[in-house]
Design a protein around this motif. Structure first.
Motif, mmCIF file in Angstrom:
data_model
loop_
_atom_site.group_PDB
_atom_site.id
_atom_site.type_symbol
_atom_site.label_atom_id
_atom_site.label_comp_id
_atom_site.label_asym_id
_atom_site.label_seq_id
_atom_site.Cartn_x
_atom_site.Cartn_y
_atom_site.Cartn_z
ATOM 1 N N ASP A 266 0.852 -1.192 0.000
ATOM 2 C CA ASP A 266 0.000 0.000 0.000
ATOM 3 C C ASP A 266 0.883 1.235 0.000
ATOM 4 O OD1 ASP A 266 -2.533 -1.441 0.433
ATOM 5 O OD2 ASP A 266 -1.615 -1.965 2.358
ATOM 6 N N THR A 268 1.780 4.724 0.983
ATOM 7 C CA THR A 268 1.395 5.649 2.052
ATOM 8 C C THR A 268 2.378 6.817 2.020
ATOM 9 O OG1 THR A 268 2.871 4.691 3.704
ATOM 10 C CG2 THR A 268 0.678 3.699 3.526
ATOM 11 N N THR A 269 2.196 7.759 2.932
ATOM 12 C CA THR A 269 3.136 8.898 2.957
ATOM 13 C C THR A 269 4.547 8.390 3.273
ATOM 14 O OG1 THR A 269 2.564 9.273 5.259
ATOM 15 C CG2 THR A 269 1.393 10.600 3.627
ATOM 16 N N GLU A 270 4.651 7.274 3.994
ATOM 17 C CA GLU A 270 5.965 6.709 4.333
ATOM 18 C C GLU A 270 6.693 6.199 3.083
ATOM 19 O OE1 GLU A 270 7.821 6.400 7.198
ATOM 20 O OE2 GLU A 270 6.355 7.735 8.121
ATOM 21 N N SER A 271 5.925 5.896 2.020
ATOM 22 C CA SER A 271 6.544 5.366 0.800
ATOM 23 C C SER A 271 7.477 6.387 0.164
ATOM 24 C CB SER A 271 5.482 4.978 -0.226
ATOM 25 O OG SER A 271 4.552 4.122 0.353
ATOM 26 N N GLU A 296 -5.388 3.255 2.205
ATOM 27 C CA GLU A 296 -4.309 3.458 3.176
ATOM 28 C C GLU A 296 -3.652 4.829 2.992
ATOM 29 O OE1 GLU A 296 -3.501 1.852 5.923
ATOM 30 O OE2 GLU A 296 -5.256 0.663 5.426
ATOM 31 N N LEU A 297 -3.540 5.263 1.723
ATOM 32 C CA LEU A 297 -2.928 6.564 1.461
ATOM 33 C C LEU A 297 -3.824 7.674 2.009
ATOM 34 C CD1 LEU A 297 -0.628 8.168 0.223
ATOM 35 C CD2 LEU A 297 -1.825 8.148 -1.960
ATOM 36 N N LYS A 299 -6.053 7.418 4.478
ATOM 37 C CA LYS A 299 -6.001 7.374 5.952
ATOM 38 C C LYS A 299 -4.722 8.032 6.446
ATOM 39 C CE LYS A 299 -8.019 2.914 6.520
ATOM 40 N NZ LYS A 299 -7.650 1.563 6.846
ATOM 41 N N ASP A 300 -3.630 7.749 5.727
ATOM 42 C CA ASP A 300 -2.335 8.235 6.150
ATOM 43 C C ASP A 300 -2.212 9.751 5.980
ATOM 44 O OD1 ASP A 300 -0.168 6.922 7.309
ATOM 45 O OD2 ASP A 300 1.075 7.485 5.596
ATOM 46 N N ARG A 303 -3.859 11.287 8.775
ATOM 47 C CA ARG A 303 -3.059 11.159 9.998
ATOM 48 C C ARG A 303 -1.972 12.232 10.096
ATOM 49 N NH1 ARG A 303 -2.086 5.286 8.820
ATOM 50 N NH2 ARG A 303 -3.978 4.288 9.520
#
Ligand code: FAD
Length: 430
Positions: A266, A268-271, A296-297, A299-300, A303
């Motif tokens: 998924d 996400t901002t962490e990607s 997930e993106l 939701k992230d 967050r």
């Protein structure tokens, strides 16, 4: 209740953190285990449960062989049923090329005197009567085993408490504090604990915790789906990994089934942070990953909105998460099992679940102290095979912390290898 101080604070109550706390407590160390949810509620309870020595990076094999010896005694030592079965692990090849890759691992087994061998198709049919498929052969290690992930980490957490560890659940560590280049405290959602030693065993969250002391840990999380079937008569106790389905049968007769080598990733901002090192691996193994841009993106992004509660308290805000299973994968796994065992046409799916696997760029864990800040240790990045390693990692980390050394060569697992560009060669694993 949260103590004001501890000699060692372990962050993360998965199988790794719980084992570290248990081993330190057995040696009468004053240890606090912090867990943001329940013990073992993330990856450690969602694994297939294979306790495998074969096929690993050579740097892990001696430690995992010692780990296997711990597993053989673990159920008795814990005094609880963890469904330990020692009946071997079998990796099946459907063609000569894959079988040749498996054969390529035999020199590693020989070097460490591990009981691994290559089986012919007929030997596999003798080992598992009723098995079908275009089997070319396989790699088998009789001393491998399996156990039940939902039971193991909680049992180890309870054992740690019995030995005197303080275990505080629903208490997220928010950041690690440093004073004069040395770890000095952990700030949690329930208050501050002063300590000279911190172990980050936070699974997929370790990357974010590392950032609180200015360290960059390259780590991604991939989502894998597992299904548990309805119960059937005993087929085999061997843990099997075949191209279409990986499975093990629990003592109660149900199977855990999954598709090895199929993961969802998924975005996400962490990607967009520190994942550059994964690019080469991704390009080479593109077929194994299903990239997903979606829920997930969204939701992230919510967050990390400025002023949001989730941004202020990211760890406390994300507890007891239930990752979304991939039902297509679950049905494909069942199809794979039914094709392999035509007698199992009546077996259905009882439940489906998913877990997020934390992975490093070379799929080798990070274990040991970092250079700066002093007093900070990592035991993370187990890249899909940390359930088996958990108990021995606990022992090794306790030795590192209490004795200052370990009998195992942990050079390939040092944190600094990422900055140094000295990563393990993924070809050495099969
Ligand atoms: C579907 C699937 C199948 C797998 N199959 C196998 C297998 O067959 N064999 C095998 O060996 N391995 C397998 N694995 C991998 C194995 O499950 C993991 O490598 C292992 O569980 C890692 O343990 P851990 O303790 O490091 O991480 P985790 O179990 O993720 O534990 C980390 C804990 O830290 C807590 N935490 C995080 N941040 C904080 C914070 N700030 N404060 C407090 N607590 C925090 C989390 O809540 C979590 O409980 C599988 C994994 C999955 C998902």
């Amino acid at each position: 209740m949260l103590p004001a101080e501890a000699d060692v604070v372990v962050i993360g109550g998965g199988i790794v953190g719980s084992s570290i706390a248990w081993e330190i407590a057995k040696r009468k160390g004053n240890v606090l285990l912090l867990e943001k949810g329940q013990i073992g509620s993330e990856q450690s309870s969602r694994a297939w449960g294979f306790v495998r020595q074969q096929g690993r990076d050579p740097s892990e094999v001696p430690m995992m062989m010692a780990g296997n010896r711990i597993w053989q005694e673990l159920q008795a030592e814990l005094g609880e049923d963890i469904e330990w079965v020692q009946a071997g692990n079998l990796k099946i090849a459907y063609d000569e090329q894959r079988l040749e890759e498996l054969r390529g691992w035999l020199p590693v087994a020989r070097e460490f005197n591990l009981d691994t061998s290559i089986l012919t198709a007929q030997q596999i049919r003798d080992l598992i009567p009723g098995i079908h498929g275009p089997i070319a052969g396989g790699m088998f290690t009789p001393s491998d085993g399996h156990a039940e992930p939902t039971k193991v980490a909680p049992a180890i957490g309870r054992a740690a408490e019995r030995e005197g560890a303080t275990v505080v659940t629903y208490c997220a560590a928010e950041r690690i504090e440093v004073s004069g280049g040395h770890v000095s405290a952990v700030v949690t959602e329930q208050g501050t604990v002063h300590t000279p030693v911190v172990v980050c065993a936070a699974g997929g969250w370790s990357k974010k915790l590392a950032r609180t002391v200015g360290l960059t840990l390259p780590q991604i999380q991939v989502r894998n789906t597992v299904a548990e079937t309805t119960s059937t008569s005993p087929i085999t106790q061997v843990g099997v990994w075949a191209p279409d389905v990986a499975f093990r049968q629990r003592p109660g007769g149900t199977f855990y089934i999954a598709r090895g080598g199929r993961s969802d990733y998924d975005i996400t901002t962490e990607s967009f942070r520190g994942t550059r090192m994964f690019a080469a691996n991704y390009l080479k193994n593109r077929g194994m990953f299903n990239l997903r841009v979606g829920g997930e993106l969204v939701k992230d992004v919510l967050r990390v909105l400025p002023g949001s509660e989730a941004r202020e308290h990211p760890f406390a805000h994300t507890v007891d998460v239930e990752p979304e299973p991939n039902f297509e994968t679950a049905w494909a796994s069942l199809e794979g099992l039914r094709t392999m065992f035509p007698t199992l046409q009546d077996v259905g799916i009882k439940r489906v679940f998913a877990g997020l696997i934390d992975s490093t760029p070379d799929a080798v864990p990070v274990m040991g102290p970092v250079d700066q800040p002093r007093g900070l240790y990592f035991a993370t990045g187990f890249s899909g095979h940390g359930f088996a390693l958990g108990p021995i990692v606990g022992r090794v980390m306790a030795e590192l912390i209490l004795d200052g050394s370990s009998p195992y060569d942990l050079h390939h697992m040092r944190f600094s290898r990422f900055d140094e560009g000295d990563l393990a060669d993924p070809h050495k694993m099969v």
